[in-house]
Design an enzyme around this catalytic site. Structure first.
Site, PDB file in Angstrom:
ATOM      1  N   HIS A  15       7.752   2.098  14.647  1.00  0.00           N
ATOM      2  CA  HIS A  15       8.637   3.050  15.230  1.00  0.00           C
ATOM      3  C   HIS A  15       8.268   2.695  17.033  1.00  0.00           C
ATOM      4  CE1 HIS A  15      10.344   5.349  12.521  1.00  0.00           C
ATOM      5  NE2 HIS A  15       9.066   4.402  11.454  1.00  0.00           N
ATOM      6  N   LEU A  16       8.089   2.526  18.585  1.00  0.00           N
ATOM      7  CA  LEU A  16       8.225   2.738  19.217  1.00  0.00           C
ATOM      8  C   LEU A  16       8.810   3.647  20.370  1.00  0.00           C
ATOM      9  CD1 LEU A  16       9.026  -1.278  20.637  1.00  0.00           C
ATOM     10  CD2 LEU A  16       6.864   0.089  20.138  1.00  0.00           C
ATOM     11  N   ARG A  17       9.746   4.739  19.521  1.00  0.00           N
ATOM     12  CA  ARG A  17       9.945   5.653  20.365  1.00  0.00           C
ATOM     13  C   ARG A  17      11.522   5.089  21.679  1.00  0.00           C
ATOM     14  NH1 ARG A  17       9.554   8.047  16.159  1.00  0.00           N
ATOM     15  NH2 ARG A  17       7.372   8.630  15.866  1.00  0.00           N
ATOM     16  N   ASN A  41      15.387   4.957  14.201  1.00  0.00           N
ATOM     17  CA  ASN A  41      15.058   6.620  13.925  1.00  0.00           C
ATOM     18  C   ASN A  41      14.403   7.121  15.442  1.00  0.00           C
ATOM     19  OD1 ASN A  41      12.717   5.517  14.102  1.00  0.00           O
ATOM     20  ND2 ASN A  41      12.187   8.041  12.435  1.00  0.00           N
ATOM     21  N   HIS A 136      13.386   3.324   2.938  1.00  0.00           N
ATOM     22  CA  HIS A 136      12.758   4.653   2.488  1.00  0.00           C
ATOM     23  C   HIS A 136      13.064   5.249   1.576  1.00  0.00           C
ATOM     24  CE1 HIS A 136      10.161   7.709   4.652  1.00  0.00           C
ATOM     25  NE2 HIS A 136      10.704   8.616   3.651  1.00  0.00           N
ATOM     26  N   LEU A 219       4.630  10.008   6.182  1.00  0.00           N
ATOM     27  CA  LEU A 219       5.395   9.948   5.523  1.00  0.00           C
ATOM     28  C   LEU A 219       5.752   8.770   5.063  1.00  0.00           C
ATOM     29  CD1 LEU A 219       7.748  13.208   5.752  1.00  0.00           C
ATOM     30  CD2 LEU A 219       6.531  13.112   4.153  1.00  0.00           C
ATOM     31  N   HIS A 251       3.584  10.422  17.552  1.00  0.00           N
ATOM     32  CA  HIS A 251       3.834  11.669  17.744  1.00  0.00           C
ATOM     33  C   HIS A 251       2.644  12.034  18.987  1.00  0.00           C
ATOM     34  CE1 HIS A 251       6.796  12.239  14.906  1.00  0.00           C
ATOM     35  NE2 HIS A 251       6.504  10.906  14.423  1.00  0.00           N
ATOM     36  N   ALA A 263       4.807  14.090  11.161  1.00  0.00           N
ATOM     37  CA  ALA A 263       4.419  13.277  10.368  1.00  0.00           C
ATOM     38  C   ALA A 263       5.234  11.663  11.089  1.00  0.00           C
ATOM     39  CB  ALA A 263       6.335  12.518   9.117  1.00  0.00           C
TER      40      ALA A 263
HETATM   41  O1  DOR Z   1       5.154   9.608   8.987  1.00  0.00           O
HETATM   42  C1  DOR Z   1       6.171   8.623   9.553  1.00  0.00           C
HETATM   43  N1  DOR Z   1       7.237   8.652  10.682  1.00  0.00           N
HETATM   44  N2  DOR Z   1       7.402   8.529   8.055  1.00  0.00           N
HETATM   45  C2  DOR Z   1       8.775   7.803   8.755  1.00  0.00           C
HETATM   46  O2  DOR Z   1       8.954   7.091   8.009  1.00  0.00           O
HETATM   47  C3  DOR Z   1       8.857   7.822  10.343  1.00  0.00           C
HETATM   48  C4  DOR Z   1       7.499   8.343  11.207  1.00  0.00           C
HETATM   49  C5  DOR Z   1       8.755   9.007  12.142  1.00  0.00           C
HETATM   50  O3  DOR Z   1       9.393   8.412  12.853  1.00  0.00           O
HETATM   51  O4  DOR Z   1       7.874   9.352  13.139  1.00  0.00           O
HETATM   52 ZN    ZN Z   2       8.644   4.685   9.200  1.00  0.00          ZN
END
Ligand code: DOR
Ligand code: ZN
Length: 352
Positions: A15-17, A41, A136, A219, A251, A263
């Site tokens: 995940h790079l945002r 996402n 997922h 998660l 995050h 998460a």
């Molecule tokens: O812990 C998680 N963070 N699980 C995920 O499936 C998504 C991810 C996130 O995008 O923060």
């Molecule tokens: Zn992920």
């Protein structure tokens, strides 16, 4: 074993945002990995090829010129994605997979798929054009215990997926249970799984040790120790079926240390070193290079990387906090020592 050289690894789940947050983290990955599968996402999610290609350009613009890093883009499946978009993705050399988030399963998954029956035409198309499906794997029904969601997903959804689309390549992402290990091992070469460094290194006790720790919340949630042991065995002794995907998910500190903490665990700052620690714990580096650098590329049908990296048994201390937004980012193992140090790939490190 005090020094290991291996083909430069890829991160098959990252995940790079976007925007400033992406700029703050992307070079942690680019410094170590040659390629990474980029999760879609964002808010709003990356559901169209055009969006994925624009996102890719923004990522490349943020990578420091001294690194050669290739973002491998993915699409986010919704109930309404037109199959034509899948055809377009498969025809693009820059888009490598589509991601199935069960709606409501995790961060920014509200637009995800409500039931696989709704995306039958898309899955048919993916099978036909051979575009890998990333899942997922957690069931979302309210009555299913959070620790049982992965197993419930296998029983309720994954088995059906495999039956209906036997030739569809599926990556079962960030597996966390013995059930998932056993299921993946029972399947043919159209199915593989990624394992994160944190699921190899922590169990659910670590969420509560000395008080509730939001920085260990992700998660799928970490499971009991027997599951962690099964993951370690799978990663270290089952070459080919399992490969590295960090699920590094930054995050802001303020979103983690909150009454409703998000998460996600940030591990990109030390990803390869953390995997080395896990293999060291299992006392078996025999398949380390396969897990880090070979199995994933083979599953995605991509060439192996040319450069080599080296890891040395030399400890270093993870910073307490990293730059991210105005609140900062707490990395995995903040303030603690990691036993391995990465000597990254350099121009002079072409593999023989
Ligand atoms: O812990 C998680 N963070 N699980 C995920 O499936 C998504 C991810 C996130 O995008 O923060
Ligand atoms: Zn992920």
């Amino acid at each position: 074993m005090n020094e290991i050289s291996l083909i430069q690894p890829d991160d098959w789940h990252l995940h790079l945002r976007d925007d400033g947050k992406m700029k703050a983290v992307v070079n942690d990955t680019a410094r170590q990995f040659a390629r990474a599968i980029i999760m879609p996402n964002l808010a709003p999610p990356v559901t169209r090829c055009e969006q994925a290609l624009a996102y890719r350009s923004r990522i490349l613009d943020a990578v420091q010129p001294r690194y050669s890093f290739e973002p491998l883009m993915t699409l986010y499946l919704t109930d309404n994605l037109p199959p034509a978009e899948i055809e377009q993705a498969a025809a693009s050399p820059m888009i490598h997979a589509a991601k199935l988030y069960p709606a409501g399963a995790t961060t920014n998954s509200d637009a995800g798929v409500t039931h696989i029956d709704r995306i039958d035409a898309v899955l048919e198309t993916m099978q036909r054009v051979d575009l890998p499906l990333l899942v997922h794997g957690e069931a979302t029904a309210r009555e299913i215990d959070v620790f049982d969601r992965e197993k419930a997903f296998i029983d309720q959804t994954l088995k059906t997926l495999r039956q209906r689309y036997p030739d569809l390549r599926i990556v079962f992402e960030h597996i966390t249970t013995t059930d998932a290990v056993d299921y993946v091992l029972s399947q043919n070469d159209r199915m593989a799984a990624t394992i994160t460094p944190h699921h190899l290194l922590i169990n659910r006790n670590d969420l509560f040790k000395g008080g509730i720790n939001p920085h260990h919340y992700c998660l799928p949630i970490a499971k009991r120790e027997t599951h962690r042991q099964a993951l370690l065995r799978a990663a270290t002794s089952q070459p080919g079926k399992f490969f590295a995907g960090t699920d590094s998910a930054p995050h802001s500190r303020s979103d983690k240390e909150s009454a409703c903490g998000c998460a996600g665990i940030y591990s990109a700052h030390a990803a390869i070193e953390l995997y080395a620690e896990a293999f060291d714990q299992a006392g078996n580096f025999e398949h380390f290079e396969t897990f880090m650098s070979i199995a994933g590329a083979q599953f995605y049908q991509m060439p192996l990387n040319q450069k080599k990296i080296t890891l040395q048994r030399k400890s270093w201390t993870v910073p307490e906090q990293l730059q991210f937004d105005e609140h900062g980012l707490i990395p995995f193992r903040a303030g603690q020592d990691i036993e391995w140090t990465l000597i990254p790939a350099s121009a002079g490190s072409e593999a023989a």
